[in-house]
Structure formats: C-alpha cells, structure tokens
Design a protein around this motif. Structure first.
Motif, PDB file in Angstrom:
ATOM      1  N   SER A   1      89.564  32.295  22.690  1.00  0.00           N
ATOM      2  CA  SER A   1      90.950  31.234  22.024  1.00  0.00           C
ATOM      3  C   SER A   1      90.190  29.692  21.857  1.00  0.00           C
ATOM      4  CB  SER A   1      91.839  31.663  23.036  1.00  0.00           C
ATOM      5  OG  SER A   1      91.034  30.530  23.978  1.00  0.00           O
TER       6      SER A   1
ATOM      7  N   GLY B   1      87.074  29.250  20.024  1.00  0.00           N
ATOM      8  CA  GLY B   1      86.674  29.057  18.895  1.00  0.00           C
ATOM      9  C   GLY B   1      85.234  29.332  19.920  1.00  0.00           C
TER      10      GLY B   1
ATOM     11  N   SER C   1      88.878  30.105  16.347  1.00  0.00           N
ATOM     12  CA  SER C   1      89.359  31.943  16.797  1.00  0.00           C
ATOM     13  C   SER C   1      89.676  32.746  15.964  1.00  0.00           C
ATOM     14  CB  SER C   1      89.891  31.393  18.124  1.00  0.00           C
ATOM     15  OG  SER C   1      91.290  30.539  18.114  1.00  0.00           O
ATOM     16  N   ASP C   2      90.809  32.134  15.249  1.00  0.00           N
ATOM     17  CA  ASP C   2      91.099  33.034  14.112  1.00  0.00           C
ATOM     18  C   ASP C   2      90.400  33.982  13.009  1.00  0.00           C
ATOM     19  OD1 ASP C   2      91.364  30.478  13.096  1.00  0.00           O
ATOM     20  OD2 ASP C   2      93.124  31.182  11.749  1.00  0.00           O
ATOM     21  N   LYS C   3      88.903  32.660  13.558  1.00  0.00           N
ATOM     22  CA  LYS C   3      88.497  33.965  12.323  1.00  0.00           C
ATOM     23  C   LYS C   3      86.800  34.451  12.575  1.00  0.00           C
ATOM     24  CE  LYS C   3      89.752  31.176   8.820  1.00  0.00           C
ATOM     25  NZ  LYS C   3      90.259  31.727   7.686  1.00  0.00           N
TER      26      LYS C   3
ATOM     27  N   SER D   1      85.805  37.903  14.942  1.00  0.00           N
ATOM     28  CA  SER D   1      86.056  39.354  14.916  1.00  0.00           C
ATOM     29  C   SER D   1      85.246  39.868  15.374  1.00  0.00           C
ATOM     30  CB  SER D   1      85.975  39.520  13.957  1.00  0.00           C
ATOM     31  OG  SER D   1      86.368  41.302  13.640  1.00  0.00           O
TER      32      SER D   1
END
Length: 168
Positions: free
Chosen positions: A24, A26, A100-102, A104
């Motif tokens: 979370s 990254g 973290s939002d990148k 997958s």
C-alpha cells in the motif's frame, strides 16, 4: 534479489518476493545498490564532462535502462547539468518509486504468487481439518499460507495434502 524489467512491468524473484507483502506504500527500487548515482555523476564530470547523461548512466546499468532513467535529459552533457538535475537523477535511480495505485498483480489466470485463502487459525495443524466444519479438510494454497521462493509452496502443498489425506 534479481529484478527483471518486462514488457509490462517488473518480474523475477524480487517482484515475486515483494508480492508477499503489503504494497500500500508502493515499491521502492534502488537500480544501483551500493552506488550513490548523484556522486557518481559529479565525479564523472571531472574527467568526462562532455559525455551525455545516458552514456554516463550506461556505465553503471544496462544502456537501455540508463537511457530510460535519463529521460529528456539523456542527451545533455553531464558538465552542463545543474545540481538539482543531478539530485533528481540520483533519486530516480537510487530511490525509484512505483506508487501503490500503479501496482497491478495481473489477472489471476496468470498468477505465479498468490496469498489469502482459508484462515489457518480455523484449521487443525495436526489434521488439516476445519475447526468450523468437522469432516472438511484443506491442503495447499487454498489456505492463507505463502512461502518463500524455492519450492516452499510446492512442499507445503504436498505435505499438507498428505496430512489431510491421512486424516480424511
């Protein structure tokens, strides 16, 4: 561990091992561990100032990675770089962050490392029988057990399967 740069992200043992943890915050990667790249560039300016940033970075990493890290400054002579530009490149190489939002984990159909599953607190470690549903047995990665690289998940699958089979 070894890190592979693939056509769609990162892979290899380092990425697989990282997938076992909470990401979370990254992922942080040092592409040149043990080398302060900002200092390396500053030192290189003294004897090779006319070299481009991309060529200079290519002395410490694969050329394609060096060009990618250099980005728009790749063709710039290192003698012409400002202190801020050198610090930016140093951070990019020694403390590369994947937010973290990148991140997958990819589709489950292609999973190589999985985690989660039936909580081991609800399973007898001696028989692999469910504590919640007597007569129901579990084995392998259906349980929330993750192992390190090197066959540990396979060993767990076989060992827990044998115990579950003997007790079912």
């Amino acid at each position: 561990d070894s890190l592979l740069l693939t056509h769609n992200g990162i892979g290899g043992p380092a990425a697989y091992r990282a997938s076992l943890y909470d990401l979370s915050d990254g992922i942080r990667i040092d592409f040149c561990p043990g080398t302060d790249i900002a200092e390396f560039i500053r030192a290189a300016r003294a004897h090779s100032g006319r070299r481009s940033l991309a060529t200079t970075l290519g002395g410490k990493m694969p050329n394609n990675l060096g060009r990618w890290m250099a980005g728009d400054m790749g063709s710039k002579n290192i003698a012409d770089m400002t202190g801020d530009e050198i610090r930016i490149i140093g951070r990019r190489v020694n403390d590369f962050v994947i937010a973290s939002d990148k991140i997958s984990r990819g589709p489950f159909t292609g999973a190589e490392v999985t985690w989660g599953g039936v909580d081991t607190h609800d399973i007898s470690s001696k028989t692999m029988e469910s504590k919640l549903r007597p007569g129901l047995y579990f084995a392998g990665e259906v349980m929330d057990v993750t192992g390190d690289l090197g066959g540990f998940n396979l060993h767990w699958a076989w060992a827990s399967g044998r115990v579950a089979g003997q007790n079912a």
